[in-house]
Design a protein around this motif. Structure first.
Motif, PDB file in Angstrom:
ATOM      1  N   ASN A 171      39.289  37.890  42.326  1.00 27.12           N
ATOM      2  CA  ASN A 171      38.340  38.800  41.898  1.00 27.12           C
ATOM      3  C   ASN A 171      38.032  38.653  40.076  1.00 27.12           C
ATOM      4  O   ASN A 171      37.825  39.667  39.786  1.00 27.12           O
ATOM      5  CB  ASN A 171      38.288  39.769  42.608  1.00 27.12           C
ATOM      6  CG  ASN A 171      38.602  40.344  43.529  1.00 27.12           C
ATOM      7  OD1 ASN A 171      38.418  39.813  44.837  1.00 27.12           O
ATOM      8  ND2 ASN A 171      39.419  41.292  44.124  1.00 27.12           N
ATOM      9  N   ASN A 172      37.297  37.635  39.707  1.00 25.74           N
ATOM     10  CA  ASN A 172      37.140  37.902  38.379  1.00 25.74           C
ATOM     11  C   ASN A 172      38.563  38.170  37.512  1.00 25.74           C
ATOM     12  O   ASN A 172      37.486  38.100  36.176  1.00 25.74           O
ATOM     13  CB  ASN A 172      35.724  37.998  38.187  1.00 25.74           C
ATOM     14  CG  ASN A 172      34.701  37.369  38.450  1.00 25.74           C
ATOM     15  OD1 ASN A 172      35.038  36.307  39.091  1.00 25.74           O
ATOM     16  ND2 ASN A 172      33.548  38.361  38.648  1.00 25.74           N
ATOM     17  N   GLN A 173      39.414  38.643  38.181  1.00 33.94           N
ATOM     18  CA  GLN A 173      40.212  39.314  36.894  1.00 33.94           C
ATOM     19  C   GLN A 173      41.307  37.816  36.572  1.00 33.94           C
ATOM     20  O   GLN A 173      41.566  36.597  37.275  1.00 33.94           O
ATOM     21  CB  GLN A 173      41.482  39.984  37.451  1.00 33.94           C
ATOM     22  CG  GLN A 173      40.837  41.297  37.577  1.00 33.94           C
ATOM     23  CD  GLN A 173      41.858  42.546  38.289  1.00 33.94           C
ATOM     24  OE1 GLN A 173      42.714  42.132  38.111  1.00 33.94           O
ATOM     25  NE2 GLN A 173      41.033  44.008  38.047  1.00 33.94           N
TER      26      GLN A 173
ATOM     27  N   ASN B  78      37.925  41.631  33.451  1.00 33.90           N
ATOM     28  CA  ASN B  78      37.042  41.288  34.028  1.00 33.90           C
ATOM     29  C   ASN B  78      36.823  40.889  33.840  1.00 33.90           C
ATOM     30  O   ASN B  78      35.339  41.232  33.241  1.00 33.90           O
ATOM     31  CB  ASN B  78      37.557  42.486  35.104  1.00 33.90           C
ATOM     32  CG  ASN B  78      36.572  42.726  36.576  1.00 33.90           C
ATOM     33  OD1 ASN B  78      36.087  41.615  36.676  1.00 33.90           O
ATOM     34  ND2 ASN B  78      36.514  43.408  37.003  1.00 33.90           N
ATOM     35  N   THR B  79      36.411  39.109  34.389  1.00 32.99           N
ATOM     36  CA  THR B  79      34.504  38.771  33.623  1.00 32.99           C
ATOM     37  C   THR B  79      34.487  37.577  34.179  1.00 32.99           C
ATOM     38  O   THR B  79      35.918  36.964  34.639  1.00 32.99           O
ATOM     39  CB  THR B  79      35.298  38.657  32.095  1.00 32.99           C
ATOM     40  OG1 THR B  79      34.459  38.054  31.632  1.00 32.99           O
ATOM     41  CG2 THR B  79      35.980  37.490  32.364  1.00 32.99           C
TER      42      THR B  79
ATOM     43  N   TRP C 163      33.937  42.517  28.328  1.00 28.28           N
ATOM     44  CA  TRP C 163      34.193  41.879  29.549  1.00 28.28           C
ATOM     45  C   TRP C 163      35.015  43.782  29.744  1.00 28.28           C
ATOM     46  O   TRP C 163      35.367  44.330  28.623  1.00 28.28           O
ATOM     47  CB  TRP C 163      35.645  41.386  29.713  1.00 28.28           C
ATOM     48  CG  TRP C 163      36.716  40.504  27.838  1.00 28.28           C
ATOM     49  CD1 TRP C 163      37.257  42.259  27.822  1.00 28.28           C
ATOM     50  CD2 TRP C 163      37.418  39.595  27.857  1.00 28.28           C
ATOM     51  NE1 TRP C 163      37.644  41.879  26.499  1.00 28.28           N
ATOM     52  CE2 TRP C 163      37.246  40.033  26.603  1.00 28.28           C
ATOM     53  CE3 TRP C 163      37.140  38.419  28.048  1.00 28.28           C
ATOM     54  CZ2 TRP C 163      38.915  39.644  26.306  1.00 28.28           C
ATOM     55  CZ3 TRP C 163      38.357  37.324  26.756  1.00 28.28           C
ATOM     56  CH2 TRP C 163      38.300  37.941  26.241  1.00 28.28           C
ATOM     57  N   ASP C 164      36.010  43.438  31.043  1.00 26.00           N
ATOM     58  CA  ASP C 164      36.773  44.585  31.450  1.00 26.00           C
ATOM     59  C   ASP C 164      37.958  44.589  31.281  1.00 26.00           C
ATOM     60  O   ASP C 164      38.650  43.887  31.688  1.00 26.00           O
ATOM     61  CB  ASP C 164      36.663  45.113  32.058  1.00 26.00           C
ATOM     62  CG  ASP C 164      34.886  45.874  32.714  1.00 26.00           C
ATOM     63  OD1 ASP C 164      34.509  46.351  31.442  1.00 26.00           O
ATOM     64  OD2 ASP C 164      34.724  45.694  34.180  1.00 26.00           O
TER      65      ASP C 164
ATOM     66  N   SER D 280      44.120  36.014  33.688  1.00 24.01           N
ATOM     67  CA  SER D 280      45.301  36.111  32.746  1.00 24.01           C
ATOM     68  C   SER D 280      45.238  35.169  31.814  1.00 24.01           C
ATOM     69  O   SER D 280      45.127  34.154  31.438  1.00 24.01           O
ATOM     70  CB  SER D 280      46.211  36.577  33.436  1.00 24.01           C
ATOM     71  OG  SER D 280      47.456  36.049  32.612  1.00 24.01           O
TER      72      SER D 280
ATOM     73  N   LEU E  50      44.562  41.301  30.846  1.00 22.02           N
ATOM     74  CA  LEU E  50      44.244  40.819  31.721  1.00 22.02           C
ATOM     75  C   LEU E  50      42.382  41.133  32.276  1.00 22.02           C
ATOM     76  O   LEU E  50      42.696  42.000  31.847  1.00 22.02           O
ATOM     77  CB  LEU E  50      44.952  41.450  32.827  1.00 22.02           C
ATOM     78  CG  LEU E  50      44.256  40.875  34.385  1.00 22.02           C
ATOM     79  CD1 LEU E  50      44.702  39.525  34.632  1.00 22.02           C
ATOM     80  CD2 LEU E  50      45.408  41.600  35.516  1.00 22.02           C
TER      81      LEU E  50
ATOM     82  N   VAL F  78      41.269  45.156  31.473  1.00 19.20           N
ATOM     83  CA  VAL F  78      42.144  45.409  32.406  1.00 19.20           C
ATOM     84  C   VAL F  78      43.686  45.676  32.527  1.00 19.20           C
ATOM     85  O   VAL F  78      44.243  47.141  31.737  1.00 19.20           O
ATOM     86  CB  VAL F  78      42.729  44.781  33.969  1.00 19.20           C
ATOM     87  CG1 VAL F  78      43.156  45.550  35.067  1.00 19.20           C
ATOM     88  CG2 VAL F  78      41.162  44.939  34.449  1.00 19.20           C
TER      89      VAL F  78
END
Length: 115
Positions: free
Chosen positions: A68-70, A11-12, A107-108, A72, A9, A110
């Motif tokens: 929210n830009n998350q 965040n980008t 990217w983060d 999978s 997952l 998650v």
């Protein structure tokens, strides 16, 4: 057949996702042979390893659950090699891709679950 999967997952921004995934695959010496909105297929570049050990990668992007830009993403790394040893060629390439995923600064990460 050796087969390893990893679900992440990240965040980008969704607009950058295909480019980021392609960059990761290229950095691991895979060539993208097919792209769709929610799928990428890549293969190891032939010539360095025998045919039965060539690794392919399927990347599935779950665009239905983006919040929210998350996003999978599921990676499936496989080849025709029998996994007689734990440290086989497919496993080594899987580890290389996972390392590239972890080190990607654009990217983060998650969450990550590998099997």
């Amino acid at each position: 057949m050796a087969r390893y999967t990893c679900s992440i997952l990240v965040n980008t921004p969704v607009e950058q996702l295909h480019n980021l995934l392609s960059d990761i695959l290229h950095s691991c010496e895979f060539e993208v042979i097919y792209q769709a909105l929610d799928y990428i297929r890549a293969r190891e570049i032939p010539g360095k390893i025998i045919f039965s050990k060539l690794v392919s990668v399927d990347v599935f992007i779950d665009k239905a659950t983006i919040k929210n830009n998350q996003v999978s993403i599921t990676w499936v790394v496989k080849n025709d090699e029998l996994p007689l040893h734990q440290d086989n060629h497919c496993w080594q390439r899987f580890e290389q891709i996972q390392e590239a995923i972890y080190k990607n600064c654009q990217w983060d990460l998650v969450n990550c679950v590998a099997s």
